[in-house]
Design a protein around this motif. Sequence first.
Motif, mmCIF file in Angstrom:
data_model
loop_
_atom_site.group_PDB
_atom_site.id
_atom_site.type_symbol
_atom_site.label_atom_id
_atom_site.label_comp_id
_atom_site.label_asym_id
_atom_site.label_seq_id
_atom_site.Cartn_x
_atom_site.Cartn_y
_atom_site.Cartn_z
ATOM 1 N N LEU A 94 -13.486 -28.330 15.806
ATOM 2 C CA LEU A 94 -13.918 -29.727 15.675
ATOM 3 C C LEU A 94 -13.491 -30.330 14.335
ATOM 4 O O LEU A 94 -13.670 -31.526 14.106
ATOM 5 C CB LEU A 94 -15.447 -29.831 15.813
ATOM 6 C CG LEU A 94 -16.021 -29.407 17.163
ATOM 7 C CD1 LEU A 94 -17.542 -29.471 17.151
ATOM 8 C CD2 LEU A 94 -15.460 -30.260 18.291
ATOM 9 N N GLY A 95 -12.962 -29.488 13.443
ATOM 10 C CA GLY A 95 -12.521 -30.010 12.150
ATOM 11 C C GLY A 95 -13.668 -30.331 11.214
ATOM 12 O O GLY A 95 -13.674 -31.373 10.563
ATOM 13 N N SER A 144 -14.556 -35.200 26.296
ATOM 14 C CA SER A 144 -13.198 -35.157 25.754
ATOM 15 C C SER A 144 -12.835 -33.858 25.042
ATOM 16 O O SER A 144 -11.673 -33.441 25.084
ATOM 17 C CB SER A 144 -12.997 -36.327 24.790
ATOM 18 O OG SER A 144 -13.910 -36.243 23.722
ATOM 19 N N VAL A 145 -13.796 -33.217 24.381
ATOM 20 C CA VAL A 145 -13.457 -32.016 23.610
ATOM 21 C C VAL A 145 -12.939 -30.925 24.558
ATOM 22 O O VAL A 145 -13.550 -30.644 25.587
ATOM 23 C CB VAL A 145 -14.673 -31.503 22.807
ATOM 24 C CG1 VAL A 145 -14.384 -30.128 22.207
ATOM 25 C CG2 VAL A 145 -15.026 -32.474 21.708
ATOM 26 N N ALA A 201 -20.575 -32.239 21.508
ATOM 27 C CA ALA A 201 -19.586 -31.697 22.444
ATOM 28 C C ALA A 201 -20.293 -30.783 23.446
ATOM 29 O O ALA A 201 -21.320 -30.184 23.123
ATOM 30 C CB ALA A 201 -18.515 -30.921 21.676
ATOM 31 N N ASP A 202 -19.709 -30.689 24.636
ATOM 32 C CA ASP A 202 -20.397 -30.028 25.740
ATOM 33 C C ASP A 202 -19.596 -28.845 26.288
ATOM 34 O O ASP A 202 -18.649 -29.030 27.053
ATOM 35 C CB ASP A 202 -20.627 -31.061 26.850
ATOM 36 C CG ASP A 202 -21.447 -30.499 27.992
ATOM 37 O OD1 ASP A 202 -21.930 -29.350 27.880
ATOM 38 O OD2 ASP A 202 -21.618 -31.216 28.998
ATOM 39 N N VAL A 225 -9.003 -22.831 25.809
ATOM 40 C CA VAL A 225 -8.473 -24.071 26.394
ATOM 41 C C VAL A 225 -7.647 -24.850 25.370
ATOM 42 O O VAL A 225 -6.678 -25.509 25.735
ATOM 43 C CB VAL A 225 -9.573 -24.969 27.016
ATOM 44 C CG1 VAL A 225 -10.325 -24.221 28.110
ATOM 45 C CG2 VAL A 225 -10.522 -25.523 25.983
ATOM 46 N N LEU A 226 -8.012 -24.737 24.093
ATOM 47 C CA LEU A 226 -7.224 -25.449 23.081
ATOM 48 C C LEU A 226 -5.844 -24.809 22.925
ATOM 49 O O LEU A 226 -4.838 -25.495 22.738
ATOM 50 C CB LEU A 226 -7.959 -25.480 21.742
ATOM 51 C CG LEU A 226 -9.213 -26.363 21.704
ATOM 52 C CD1 LEU A 226 -9.847 -26.336 20.320
ATOM 53 C CD2 LEU A 226 -8.891 -27.804 22.110
ATOM 54 N N ALA A 227 -5.799 -23.463 23.036
ATOM 55 C CA ALA A 227 -4.517 -22.767 22.915
ATOM 56 C C ALA A 227 -3.579 -23.171 24.053
ATOM 57 O O ALA A 227 -2.361 -23.171 23.900
ATOM 58 C CB ALA A 227 -4.754 -21.257 22.926
ATOM 59 N N ASP A 228 -4.168 -23.550 25.179
ATOM 60 C CA ASP A 228 -3.382 -23.848 26.378
ATOM 61 C C ASP A 228 -3.225 -25.358 26.612
ATOM 62 O O ASP A 228 -2.528 -25.789 27.529
ATOM 63 C CB ASP A 228 -4.113 -23.225 27.577
ATOM 64 C CG ASP A 228 -3.255 -23.235 28.827
ATOM 65 O OD1 ASP A 228 -2.068 -22.897 28.706
ATOM 66 O OD2 ASP A 228 -3.769 -23.604 29.892
#
Lengths: 89, 390
Positions: B59-60, B192-193, B207-208, B260-263
């Motif tokens: 999330l930064g 969105s996340v 975030a969910d 999911v972020l890696a992909d």
Amino acid sequence: MVDARGLACPLPVIRLAAAARAATPGTVVTVWWTDPAARHDVPAWARMRSHTLVGTCPLEQPADRTGPSGPQAWATTVVVEGPPAAPPD
Amino acid sequence: MSARTYLDAGGRAPLHPRARQAFDAATDEGWADPRRLHAEGRRARLLLDGARESLAGALGCRTEEVHLSAHHTASLHAAVLAISRGRRRIGARVVVSAVERSAVLAAARFVADETPAGRRTAGLPDGVDTVGVDRWGRVDLDRWQEAVSRRGVALAALQHANGEVGTLQPLGEAYGHARAAGVPLVVDAGASVGHVPVQDTWDALAADPADWGGPAGVAVLAVRSRVRAVRAWPEDEDPWFPGGVSVPAALAAAAALQAVLADRERADPDRRALVDLVRSSVARTVPDVEVVGHADDRLPHIVTFSCLYVDGEALLTELDRRGYAVGSGSACTSGTLEPSHVLGAMGTLTHGNVRLVLPRGTVRDDVERFLHDLPEAVAEVRRMIGATGL
């Protein structure tokens, strides 16, 4: 005039569409409704079908109506495939 | 039973395999109470801290700014309540967009309603200021700027993207206006996340995990350390969400997000292509249909449309019978008379609404089968209600 009071979505729009189909272009049609979805859906239907929306106003309960009053009724008016009509006074 | 096609992943996606793996591993290693001081407790604490660190990285923000709740709704309620209370000397007015999630709108009304009479006499402003949207669901930025700049605004809330129609909000500009006015911005990033990149344009962000393939029962609220909050509930070691959360669930949520972020970048064009296919095909093959939401400025996996003369519940049931799980914002499906406030605010048709939220791994074949069966399902439901030839 289409009385769709007490009918749930999508019936008010269906009744209105049936009346509009039978009407000649330029005819003014008013639908009475109580279902909250009709507030959005009658204008959306008019836009999708190129009818002209005149407006929505609260409907006064008829004087001869007895017993507890139902939910607030509204009247929405459209012009069938026509140019904008003068708004009612 | 024949094969099912699940196209209703908003807020409840199928569990990601990496989430399941992490959950199992953490159940072995981190089953103990992370507040206890023995080796078992410390091991659980280490895993929990690792999960928070991983979420913070995604999330930064800093690890100590990440708080875990039991549900996305609880995160949103706590953020709106505590941050608005932190500004009670300024006022109790809450600015929201008209298309926020119901949990945000309910929390904003709660803040307005609980305002003590004394404050009213003191002349501090309160109430909920709802800013409208355009026909694609994007907040009116001029009105937003005006609303956040008024006197007595405790807090503003704007979603990153709308989970019903997929439209992205102009969050950067909206945040700029709130910041210029000194108003903290709560961002609902529940839809969105995991799907689109998140910028640092927020003061608090919810975030969910259940939306990105994490387990149900854990959710994330990040609050910048600079934000003043008054939590009007008893003190606890976990100050935002007393009692804490399940360690395996937290770890599974973090593992799924990493996966999911890696992909994400690889999968993004395929997901968008499927949504584009739905948008163009539905408009071509279903008569009297309106595709809702912005065509480009949107999430990669959500598509919504409304069919004239269709009872939403009947269509949902008909599609379910044919093997498809979809969502709807129509009144007839919600158990109340009120249709989706999102569709209403956008001025689009609220009945006959179908919402597809494509889970990861949805293949073209799934979508093509759905698109093949949809026109017939709509025609069937129109026949049942007597809406033919209109």
